[in-house]
Design a protein around this motif. Structure first.
Motif, short mmCIF file in Angstrom:
data_model
loop_
_atom_site.label_atom_id
_atom_site.label_comp_id
_atom_site.label_asym_id
_atom_site.label_seq_id
_atom_site.Cartn_x
_atom_site.Cartn_y
_atom_site.Cartn_z
N ARG A 79 0.84 -1.21 0.00
CA ARG A 79 0.00 0.00 0.00
C ARG A 79 0.87 1.25 0.00
NH1 ARG A 79 -5.07 -1.36 -1.69
NH2 ARG A 79 -5.93 -3.09 -0.46
N LEU A 80 1.98 1.20 0.73
CA LEU A 80 2.90 2.34 0.77
C LEU A 80 3.57 2.52 -0.60
CD1 LEU A 80 4.37 4.55 2.37
CD2 LEU A 80 6.07 2.83 3.00
N ALA A 81 3.96 1.41 -1.21
CA ALA A 81 4.59 1.48 -2.54
C ALA A 81 3.63 2.09 -3.56
CB ALA A 81 5.02 0.09 -2.98
N LYS A 82 2.36 1.73 -3.49
CA LYS A 82 1.36 2.29 -4.40
C LYS A 82 1.17 3.78 -4.16
CE LYS A 82 -1.44 -1.79 -5.57
NZ LYS A 82 -0.48 -2.83 -5.20
N LEU A 83 1.22 4.19 -2.89
CA LEU A 83 1.11 5.61 -2.58
C LEU A 83 2.30 6.38 -3.16
CD1 LEU A 83 -0.11 8.08 -1.15
CD2 LEU A 83 1.08 7.35 0.93
N ALA A 89 3.76 10.04 -9.85
CA ALA A 89 3.02 10.38 -11.07
C ALA A 89 2.29 11.71 -10.93
CB ALA A 89 2.02 9.26 -11.38
N ASP A 90 1.65 11.91 -9.80
CA ASP A 90 0.89 13.14 -9.52
C ASP A 90 0.16 13.64 -10.76
OD1 ASP A 90 -0.10 15.22 -8.00
OD2 ASP A 90 1.68 16.49 -8.23
N LYS A 91 -0.63 12.78 -11.34
CA LYS A 91 -1.21 13.07 -12.65
C LYS A 91 -2.24 14.19 -12.63
CE LYS A 91 -4.61 9.28 -12.37
NZ LYS A 91 -5.05 8.02 -13.03
N LEU A 92 -2.77 14.50 -11.46
CA LEU A 92 -3.76 15.58 -11.36
C LEU A 92 -3.21 16.81 -10.64
CD1 LEU A 92 -6.99 13.54 -10.51
CD2 LEU A 92 -6.25 14.40 -12.73
N GLY A 93 -1.92 16.77 -10.29
CA GLY A 93 -1.31 17.91 -9.63
C GLY A 93 -1.85 18.16 -8.23
N ALA A 95 -0.59 16.70 -5.36
CA ALA A 95 0.38 16.38 -4.30
C ALA A 95 0.64 17.56 -3.38
CB ALA A 95 1.68 15.88 -4.91
N ALA A 96 0.71 18.76 -3.93
CA ALA A 96 1.06 19.93 -3.13
C ALA A 96 0.04 20.19 -2.02
CB ALA A 96 1.18 21.16 -4.03
N GLU A 97 -1.24 19.95 -2.30
CA GLU A 97 -2.28 20.27 -1.32
C GLU A 97 -2.33 19.25 -0.18
OE1 GLU A 97 -6.36 19.84 -2.63
OE2 GLU A 97 -5.79 18.25 -4.05
N CYS A 98 -1.71 18.10 -0.38
CA CYS A 98 -1.75 17.09 0.67
C CYS A 98 -0.36 16.75 1.19
CB CYS A 98 -2.48 15.83 0.20
SG CYS A 98 -1.91 15.17 -1.36
N ARG A 99 0.54 17.72 1.14
CA ARG A 99 1.90 17.51 1.61
C ARG A 99 1.96 17.11 3.08
NH1 ARG A 99 5.87 15.86 -1.28
NH2 ARG A 99 6.28 14.47 0.47
N PRO A 100 1.16 17.74 3.97
CA PRO A 100 1.21 17.32 5.39
C PRO A 100 0.82 15.86 5.58
CG PRO A 100 0.14 19.45 5.19
CD PRO A 100 0.30 18.92 3.80
N GLU A 101 -0.18 15.39 4.83
CA GLU A 101 -0.62 14.00 4.96
C GLU A 101 0.44 13.05 4.40
OE1 GLU A 101 -3.57 16.69 5.69
OE2 GLU A 101 -2.67 16.50 3.69
N LEU A 102 1.06 13.43 3.30
CA LEU A 102 2.14 12.61 2.73
C LEU A 102 3.30 12.51 3.70
CD1 LEU A 102 2.00 14.02 -0.90
CD2 LEU A 102 1.61 11.63 -0.27
N ASP A 103 3.67 13.64 4.30
CA ASP A 103 4.78 13.63 5.27
C ASP A 103 4.43 12.76 6.48
OD1 ASP A 103 6.23 15.30 3.63
OD2 ASP A 103 5.73 17.14 4.73
N LEU A 232 -5.61 8.37 0.53
CA LEU A 232 -4.69 9.36 -0.04
C LEU A 232 -4.25 8.96 -1.45
CD1 LEU A 232 -3.19 11.96 0.43
CD2 LEU A 232 -1.38 10.68 1.61
N THR A 233 -3.97 7.68 -1.64
CA THR A 233 -3.60 7.20 -2.97
C THR A 233 -4.72 7.45 -3.96
OG1 THR A 233 -2.19 5.47 -2.00
CG2 THR A 233 -2.90 5.16 -4.29
N ASP A 234 -5.95 7.16 -3.56
CA ASP A 234 -7.09 7.36 -4.45
C ASP A 234 -7.30 8.84 -4.77
OD1 ASP A 234 -9.08 6.07 -5.97
OD2 ASP A 234 -10.62 6.58 -4.50
N HIS A 235 -7.06 9.68 -3.78
CA HIS A 235 -7.17 11.12 -4.02
C HIS A 235 -6.16 11.57 -5.08
CE1 HIS A 235 -7.72 15.41 -3.22
NE2 HIS A 235 -6.41 15.52 -3.04
N LEU A 236 -4.93 11.09 -4.96
CA LEU A 236 -3.89 11.46 -5.93
C LEU A 236 -4.20 10.92 -7.32
CD1 LEU A 236 -0.70 10.87 -3.74
CD2 LEU A 236 -1.61 13.08 -4.48
#
Length: 371
Positions: A79-83, A89-93, A95-103, A232-236
């Motif tokens: 699941r982490l690898a898929k995230l 890829a960040d195909k929809l751009g 990633a920037a809005e969810c940086r705190p969650e990614l961190d 989070l993966t689905d959102h991205l």
């Protein structure tokens, strides 16, 4: 009760319709109800007993022979690898809005391997697991409120018991909606955690190993973290898996899971204490329900060890059930303690003044759990 497939007249276990859909038939379980939410703590506990009993009933089933319905379903490393792939890829751009969650998730990368590494090392056993342990997957008795039958068996496959436990905690031991925007409302209810843990262990009836019980808090944390990663993966990736009713809903779902993980971490010592104490109680109850196979007085053998008439012997660290007397009790009473050696002879821990020779003991069908 257990779900029992009603076969077709042809003997086939399911029917395939004109569009390729598969249909199975089960007997109707009368006088039961399916609840969509745990309106009372007692109802939540009843589901815990049911899923614990599920583990107990299938304890000897060879889990490795089951088909993996959804490959790598609770593989937290995958699941982490898929995230990470979705982030790259960040195909929809987004990633920037969810940086705190990614961190937040990436800071817990090592946690993603905790349970899987324990499985690989043989410290956690492979079990038959339900993998969707929500309240609405237990049919409850209309009168007693107790679980009658576990349903929705499509995802039954090999897995870890702690994951079944943990997903229930994630789902039921908090009071907020899964997409709650006000994160101040998101918190782990320690009372519900304790209530469910007690019920789950009671239902399991001594089936779980010492390591499995110790890892139960990890099950709660990892299932919550994993679910957050999936949202989070689905959102991205553009909300392609989980249905959404509004923009950003999957990100909100991820945030509630992250907040719940944080709350678990803040109460980690308490979660471990609750689990350990309840495990001790269940050990005691489980042991005392086992039939007594021998009641005997101890005699000293040639090797200096004390044994019963049928040859059951005791040495250092042996658990013993003995009839003792002391100044605090008016009559002799049965107690469970252990045996140690002081360099001269064996003695009962907590009762050093009571000689072991002639001591009246009980031997049961199985030894003390994990001995």
């Amino acid at each position: 009760e257990a779900m029992e497939v009603v076969p077709l007249k042809s003997g086939h276990p399911y029917y395939t319709d004109s569009q390729g859909g598969a249909w199975r038939l089960y007997p109707f379980v009368e006088h039961t109800i399916c609840h969509q939410s745990a309106d009372t703590p007692e109802l939540f506990a009843a589901s815990g007993r049911a899923f614990g009993r599920f583990q107990q009933l299938l304890r000897d089933y060879p889990a490795e022979t089951l088909h993996e319905t959804i490959p790598r379903f609770h593989d937290t490393e995958d699941r982490l690898a898929k995230l990470k792939a979705a982030l790259a890829a960040d195909k929809l751009g987004r990633a920037a809005e969810c940086r705190p969650e990614l961190d937040f998730v990436l800071a817990r990368e090592a946690d993603c391997s905790v349970a899987l590494q324990a499985l690989r090392e043989g410290r956690l056993p492979l079990r038959v697991t339900h993998n969707d342990t929500k309240l609405n997957n237990v049919l409850m008795d209309e009168e007693t409120g107790e679980g009658v039958c576990v349903v929705d068996l499509d995802t039954v496959m090999p897995g870890l018991s702690i994951n079944d436990f943990g997903d229930s905690i994630r789902f039921g031991a908090n009071h907020c909606a899964e997409d709650e925007r006000d994160l101040s409302k998101v918190a782990l209810d320690l009372h519900l955690f304790e209530l469910y843990t007690q019920a789950f262990l009671e239902g399991a009836g001594g089936t779980l190993t010492e390591e499995e019980v110790a890892y139960l808090p990890w099950g709660a944390k990892l299932m919550t973290l994993e679910c957050g990663m999936r949202f989070l993966t689905d959102h991205l990736e553009g909300d392609v898996y989980f249905h959404i009713d509004r923009e950003g809903q999957n990100l909100d779902r991820c945030r509630t899971q992250c907040k719940l993980v944080s709350d678990m971490e803040a109460h980690w010592d308490e979660l471990r204490r609750i689990t350990e104490q309840l495990a001790d109680v269940q050990e005691y109850i489980s042991y005392l329900t086992r039939p007594i196979t021998e009641e005997s007085r101890l005699r000293k053998g040639t090797a200096g060890k004390y044994r019963t008439a049928k040859g059951h012997y005791y040495d250092c660290t042996s658990v013993i059930e003995a009839l003792v007397s002391d100044e605090y009790h008016d009559v002799p009473y049965w107690t469970i303690t252990s045996v140690e050696h002081n360099g001269r002879d064996y003695y009962l821990v907590g009762h050093k003044d009571i000689p072991m020779k002639g001591l009246r003991v009980h031997v049961r069908t199985q030894p003390w759990p994990w001995q």
